[in-house]
Design a protein around this motif. Sequence first.
Motif, PDB file in Angstrom:
ATOM      1  N   ALA A  15      13.029 -64.281  15.070  1.00 12.76           N
ATOM      2  CA  ALA A  15      13.522 -62.924  14.826  1.00 12.76           C
ATOM      3  C   ALA A  15      13.119 -62.440  13.438  1.00 12.76           C
ATOM      4  O   ALA A  15      12.682 -61.295  13.261  1.00 12.76           O
ATOM      5  CB  ALA A  15      15.040 -62.882  14.985  1.00 12.76           C
ATOM      6  N   LYS A  28       9.434 -61.577  13.362  1.00 14.11           N
ATOM      7  CA  LYS A  28       9.145 -60.330  14.085  1.00 14.11           C
ATOM      8  C   LYS A  28       9.504 -59.121  13.219  1.00 14.11           C
ATOM      9  O   LYS A  28       8.795 -58.105  13.231  1.00 14.11           O
ATOM     10  CB  LYS A  28       9.931 -60.290  15.413  1.00 14.11           C
ATOM     11  N   CYS A  80      13.028 -53.372  16.473  1.00  8.80           N
ATOM     12  CA  CYS A  80      13.491 -54.758  16.367  1.00  8.80           C
ATOM     13  C   CYS A  80      14.984 -54.880  16.647  1.00  8.80           C
ATOM     14  O   CYS A  80      15.666 -55.728  16.059  1.00  8.80           O
ATOM     15  CB  CYS A  80      13.177 -55.306  14.966  1.00  8.80           C
ATOM     16  N   GLU A 132      15.981 -58.398  17.763  1.00  7.07           N
ATOM     17  CA  GLU A 132      15.897 -59.375  16.677  1.00  7.07           C
ATOM     18  C   GLU A 132      17.056 -59.204  15.697  1.00  7.07           C
ATOM     19  O   GLU A 132      17.634 -60.188  15.215  1.00  7.07           O
ATOM     20  CB  GLU A 132      14.561 -59.238  15.945  1.00  7.07           C
ATOM     21  N   THR A 158      20.055 -60.696  17.231  1.00  8.23           N
ATOM     22  CA  THR A 158      19.963 -62.161  17.163  1.00  8.23           C
ATOM     23  C   THR A 158      20.456 -62.676  15.819  1.00  8.23           C
ATOM     24  O   THR A 158      21.084 -63.731  15.729  1.00  8.23           O
ATOM     25  CB  THR A 158      18.500 -62.614  17.396  1.00  8.23           C
ATOM     26  N   SER A 197      16.798 -58.186   7.274  1.00 10.33           N
ATOM     27  CA  SER A 197      17.221 -59.201   8.236  1.00 10.33           C
ATOM     28  C   SER A 197      18.636 -59.690   7.986  1.00 10.33           C
ATOM     29  O   SER A 197      19.261 -60.275   8.885  1.00 10.33           O
ATOM     30  CB  SER A 197      16.275 -60.410   8.191  1.00 10.33           C
TER      31      SER A 197
END
Length: 430
Positions: free
Chosen positions: A128, A131, A253, A256, A259, A410
């Motif tokens: 993830a 990506k 995304c 992701e 996740t 992220s």
Amino acid sequence: MKTTINQVKNYLNKEVTIGGWLANKRSSGKIAFLQLRDGTGFIQGVVVKAEVTEEVFTIAKGLSQESSVYVTGTIVEDTRSPFGYEMQVKNIEVIHEAVDYPITPKEHGTEFLMDHRHLWLRSKRQHAVMKIRNEIIRATYEFFNDNGFIKIDPPILTATSAEGTTDLFHTEYFDQEAYLSQSGQLYLEAAAMAFGKVFSFGPTFRAEKSKTRRHLIEFWMMEPEMAFVEHEESLEVQENYITYIAQSVLKNCELELKTLDRDLDKLKNIQAPFPRITYDEAIKILKEKGFDDIEWGDDFGAPHETAISEDFDKPVFITHYPAELKAFYMKPDPERPEVVLCADLIAPEGYGEIIGGSQRIDDFELMEERYQTHNLTGESYQWYLELRKYGSVPHSGFGVGLERTVAWFSGVKHVRETIPFPRLLNRLYP
């Protein structure tokens, strides 16, 4: 029909074959659930004993983690899955059986995982993050190409330091001393005088002996340089760029981010314009927050940046730092020469400095004076000085650290997870 996991939505209720690896599995007496990955994504394959041959069910029950397979089955919707689809498996062909795969579903220590980074990349979480990294890179090219920038690739081997520091990797270039680049900026300024608006995107190297969660020895940086662009205009480009890539990650995304359990509202809030405070105002904020030792002229560390960012729900620009703290090429404020026309963009949530930028000195005599002050009078810097001699113009630029940006978007706390094979102070393997 052979396809990939990210394309199965196009084959609803149809039979397809996917080549992949077994990430994990669980089974009851009559059903086996295979967690499959193929590099494009993850999907669950359901093997029902009553619907396949005895051989296929035996293979499904006996598959070991990370064995490679061809799996054939029908794609169906699955509303319980974040992915939205699963495969009803009809056949399994084992390509290679993995034995004693070292990274099991149990918890592992960081050093163990870093020693097995070549395998850790296969995990759902690392997949993830990579990506998201890829989407930031893709959106970066899109943004700058759509806004009239030309990509220029500066050299990695250089004869000089971009910022006059000693934190460089030395090497021999035949009979000369050379360095691994810590920034392509000086070369991009030359390119901007040829093409107007340029950018680079590539690896940079810093020989800082730092072990913080924000530092890498080798990292990737995106650097634009813009002719006829002054400080305030550059800030607008910066906030528009960050807004653009944030929205691209949100759009492309979503799976992701889920996740990684990322708070999507934090990313949705990344919208230009961003608040701006001066270095003077930042010092005042820090003193009010109990940083009694901070004085005008001191640089900011991670705790200072985090404390400042707590007052804002968006990234915040800190502008007009003291000239003595910044690189030799930054232009002094005409109304207050002891500070320079620069800005650091500080991300919220404790992720620190994401962008550093400034308006560059365009006056030949002032740059020559800076050369003498910083002992940069050697031949290696002569070409850079000449940019102010032949048709000099106001110009500005900035640098964006890719890994810190990936970590921020992220929600990952350490940059070592944001680059495929991190180079850290004590890590050159794998």
